[in-house]
Design an enzyme around this catalytic site. Structure first.
Site, PDB file in Angstrom:
ATOM      1  N   SER A 128       0.974  -1.275  -0.016  1.00  0.00           N
ATOM      2  CA  SER A 128       0.013   0.046  -0.110  1.00  0.00           C
ATOM      3  C   SER A 128       0.937   1.281   0.247  1.00  0.00           C
ATOM      4  O   SER A 128       1.807   1.417  -0.846  1.00  0.00           O
ATOM      5  CB  SER A 128      -1.083   0.063   1.331  1.00  0.00           C
ATOM      6  N   HIS A 151      -7.423  -5.659  -0.165  1.00  0.00           N
ATOM      7  CA  HIS A 151      -6.242  -4.701  -0.412  1.00  0.00           C
ATOM      8  C   HIS A 151      -5.337  -5.452   0.791  1.00  0.00           C
ATOM      9  O   HIS A 151      -4.157  -4.893   0.722  1.00  0.00           O
ATOM     10  CB  HIS A 151      -6.706  -3.443   0.133  1.00  0.00           C
ATOM     11  N   ASP A 169     -10.204  -4.699  -5.245  1.00  0.00           N
ATOM     12  CA  ASP A 169      -9.590  -3.967  -4.359  1.00  0.00           C
ATOM     13  C   ASP A 169     -10.234  -2.344  -4.374  1.00  0.00           C
ATOM     14  O   ASP A 169      -9.584  -1.804  -5.530  1.00  0.00           O
ATOM     15  CB  ASP A 169      -7.810  -3.807  -4.629  1.00  0.00           C
TER      16      ASP A 169
END
Length: 276
Positions: free
Chosen positions: A102, A252, A224
């Site tokens: 991320s 995610h 996601d």
């Protein structure tokens, strides 16, 4: 030698670093927003045979030294990139694969621009250079939605965690995964988390990704909602050397829900460089 030992011990305490495994090549794992190094517990140990493995907490997260956190200093991703570089230098890490989930993907990108000599490759999982929709760019969120999410954090942190965790994990997965993610959110200091959330969701490094001087391997999942496929495609088009791979997972946080798929994806990225 004493000064180096003191520097090494200081950085270990600062970032709550764990090191294990053996090998000349290092896999350095960086967690995303709302998490700490424990998010890699199902993935990082798989590489301890043949690689040096390093996992850590960003300052303000997990069991890092919270005394070193300053809201003004950590108001941009650049500060986290500088910390990443200092961590590598203090531990004398070389031949590093940085595995960033991320926002850690963006942090690794900035660090690689400043110090390309440290890294062999960036392996990123669900990264984004910018989360907000623009006239010529689809980031996945309208700015009003992001601001509402940040307001929710400020007004009711528990409600925010309860709302975001199942969305980020993905609706297909068992509730136990979203419950674990929610607990990770709740373990974080709420005030620090709000600052990190602003830094994450309001970041925009689109004008810098064309300067990334090392290969980037992007692993992504379907469904996601935090980082849609349009973002992955944008990165693939604008990063000079970039490979994208869809892994067998959704949501995610595949390192939580589909760790074997993430392990396989990382292994494939490493093989592609020919350094293993």
């Amino acid at each position: 030698m004493v000064a180096l030992a003191n520097s090494e011990q200081s950085i270990i305490t600062k970032h709550n670093i764990s090191q294990y495994g053996d090998g000349d090549i290092t896999l350095l794992f960086g967690h995303g927003f709302g998490c700490d190094k424990s998010v890699w517990d199902k993935v990082a140990p798989a590489f301890s045979d043949g690689y040096s493995v390093v996992v850590f907490d960003y300052v303000g997260c997990g069991r890092s030294d919270l005394r070193l956190y300053n809201h003004q200093h950590y108001s941009s991703l650049e500060a986290y990139a500088d910390d990443l570089i200092l961590l590598c230098d203090s531990l004398a890490l070389q031949k590093v694969y940085f595995v960033g989930h991320s926002v850690s993907g963006a942090i690794g990108m900035l660090a690689s621009i400043k110090r390309p000599d440290l890294f062999i490759q960036l392996i990123t999982i669900g990264p984004s250079p910018h989360y907000i929709n623009e006239p010529d760019y689809f980031g996945g969120f309208d700015k009003d939605d992001v601001m509402s999410l940040l307001d929710m954090m400020s007004l009711n942190y528990f409600e925010w965690a309860n709302y975001l965790a199942p969305i980020a994990i993905g609706q297909k997965h068992d509730d136990k995964y979203s419950d674990n993610l929610k607990l990770s959110f709740l373990r974080s200091d709420p005030v620090i988390s709000q600052t990190f959330a602003k830094v994450t969701f309001l970041c925009d490094i689109r004008d810098q990704i064309g300067d990334i001087p090392i290969p980037v391997c992007i692993l992504y999942c379907v469904e996601d909602v935090i980082v849609p496929i349009e973002v992955i495609n944008y990165l693939a088009q604008h990063i000079p050397v970039c490979q994208t791979t869809k892994i067998d997972g959704s949501g995610h946080y595949p390192q939580i829900t589909s760790p074997n798929a993430v392990i396989q994806g990382i292994e494939n990225c490493i093989k592609a460089t020919g350094e293993n």
